[in-house]
Motif scaffolding. Sequence first.
Motif, short mmCIF file in Angstrom:
data_model
loop_
_atom_site.label_atom_id
_atom_site.label_comp_id
_atom_site.label_asym_id
_atom_site.label_seq_id
_atom_site.Cartn_x
_atom_site.Cartn_y
_atom_site.Cartn_z
N THR A 124 -2.24 3.89 -15.18
CA THR A 124 -3.18 2.86 -14.75
C THR A 124 -4.48 3.50 -14.27
O THR A 124 -4.50 4.68 -13.92
N ASN B 155 -4.29 -11.55 -3.04
CA ASN B 155 -4.84 -10.31 -3.56
C ASN B 155 -3.73 -9.36 -4.00
O ASN B 155 -3.75 -8.83 -5.13
N ARG C 9 -0.09 -7.30 -12.43
CA ARG C 9 -0.59 -6.49 -13.54
C ARG C 9 0.40 -5.39 -13.93
O ARG C 9 0.21 -4.71 -14.94
N ASP D 180 -8.37 3.59 -9.67
CA ASP D 180 -8.81 2.59 -8.71
C ASP D 180 -7.73 1.56 -8.42
O ASP D 180 -7.58 1.10 -7.28
N TYR D 181 -7.02 1.19 -9.49
CA TYR D 181 -5.96 0.20 -9.33
C TYR D 181 -4.89 0.71 -8.38
O TYR D 181 -4.47 0.01 -7.45
N ASN D 182 -4.46 1.96 -8.58
CA ASN D 182 -3.44 2.55 -7.70
C ASN D 182 -3.92 2.57 -6.25
O ASN D 182 -3.17 2.26 -5.34
N LEU E 56 -6.17 0.60 -4.78
CA LEU E 56 -6.20 -0.75 -4.22
C LEU E 56 -4.79 -1.25 -3.91
O LEU E 56 -4.53 -1.79 -2.83
N LEU E 57 -3.88 -1.05 -4.87
CA LEU E 57 -2.51 -1.52 -4.67
C LEU E 57 -1.86 -0.83 -3.47
O LEU E 57 -1.24 -1.47 -2.61
N LYS F 215 -1.88 -10.66 -7.03
CA LYS F 215 -2.64 -10.49 -8.27
C LYS F 215 -2.53 -9.04 -8.78
O LYS F 215 -2.34 -8.81 -9.98
N LEU F 216 -2.64 -8.08 -7.87
CA LEU F 216 -2.52 -6.67 -8.27
C LEU F 216 -1.12 -6.39 -8.81
O LEU F 216 -0.96 -5.73 -9.84
#
Lengths: 196, 196
Positions: free
Chosen positions: A32, B6, B13, A35-37, A39-40, B9-10
């Motif tokens: 992934t 939030n 994915r 950034d996604y990691n 944020l999560l 939503k993450l």
Amino acid sequence: MTALENLTKLLSRLPGVGPKSASRIAFSLIKTPKDYNRLLAEDIATIQEKVHPCSICGSFTETDPCPVCTDTTRDRSMLCIVEQPQDVMTIQASGAYNGLFHVLGGAINPLNGVGPEDLSFGKLLERIEAGSFSEIIIATNPTEEGDTTALYIRHVLKSHPELNLTRLASGLPIGGDLEYADRTTLTRSFRGRVKL
Amino acid sequence: MTALENLTKLLSRLPGVGPKSASRIAFSLIKTPKDYNRLLAEDIATIQEKVHPCSICGSFTETDPCPVCTDTTRDRSMLCIVEQPQDVMTIQASGAYNGLFHVLGGAINPLNGVGPEDLSFGKLLERIEAGSFSEIIIATNPTEEGDTTALYIRHVLKSHPELNLTRLASGLPIGGDLEYADRTTLTRSFRGRVKL
């Protein structure tokens, strides 16, 4: 244990995530966007600081009282009793109801050692005595525990005969097929049949 | 958007996680032990720094070369070609194979614009020319893309007639029921029937 095995093991403790899907998710997290990691990870680490039970209804909220309890456009004569905070979100998303909520925090389950004293019945009675409710809708799950809890609510509210006590209808799910309905659902559908 | 929305939503994915299960996981993360959230968040944030493709076989590893490539007890005359790094882990967990691996990084899929040049065929040939393999096992998925890729591997390895080229058997899954087998699987089972 490797980093991947470690992550897979942690992920497999999430509800509905078995070892296979945990492994699939772990592998996907290697590919992934970074950034996604970030944020999560941030959201998972901070969610418990941000979200708390509402001091009135018990549903999860970032503000206290929650937006539903403070919403003056909602019908304050109706109270819907649910088992879990997520049930509030499910009902809210359906748009089928516009009154207030009360979250019990579970259902009576003697086998798991969950008795009425573990659920928020004291607060429920306080709210009913302080409020001006005319209808109480029991929206516990259509399971044995949900049924037991519904019966217990009826018992507890005997001292309030002025309240209109109802329970969500059980029966065939819309869009479903008779062929796939289980026996209990079908039996309930017959018992609860409505005149056309 | 609230913190819960939030996070939901993450989560949605992630592979195999739909909106419903994302919501269920998000709610569960409010009630998990705080330490669990911290560990999971840390692992998600750092997994990409810890895990890299092995410079020899392409599977994911924390050391380079990976433990499989450096394991001197493995049979270095056999090379198993797979599509994805997770396939190495699946085969390793089965204990069915004790040779080396080569990860292509996907399968040929013209519709998605994945051609042979996007996969590690160059490295595969280099390894075959440098190595002392006697058997190449094609373990691409039993799908249209996997079949195409297998054919392409056969084509590429025509210049190495000394190699014994095989592919994993397709057929009825063990423990499965004939009644639930799809037509293609059944057809393959008939075609690949073995003498008893």
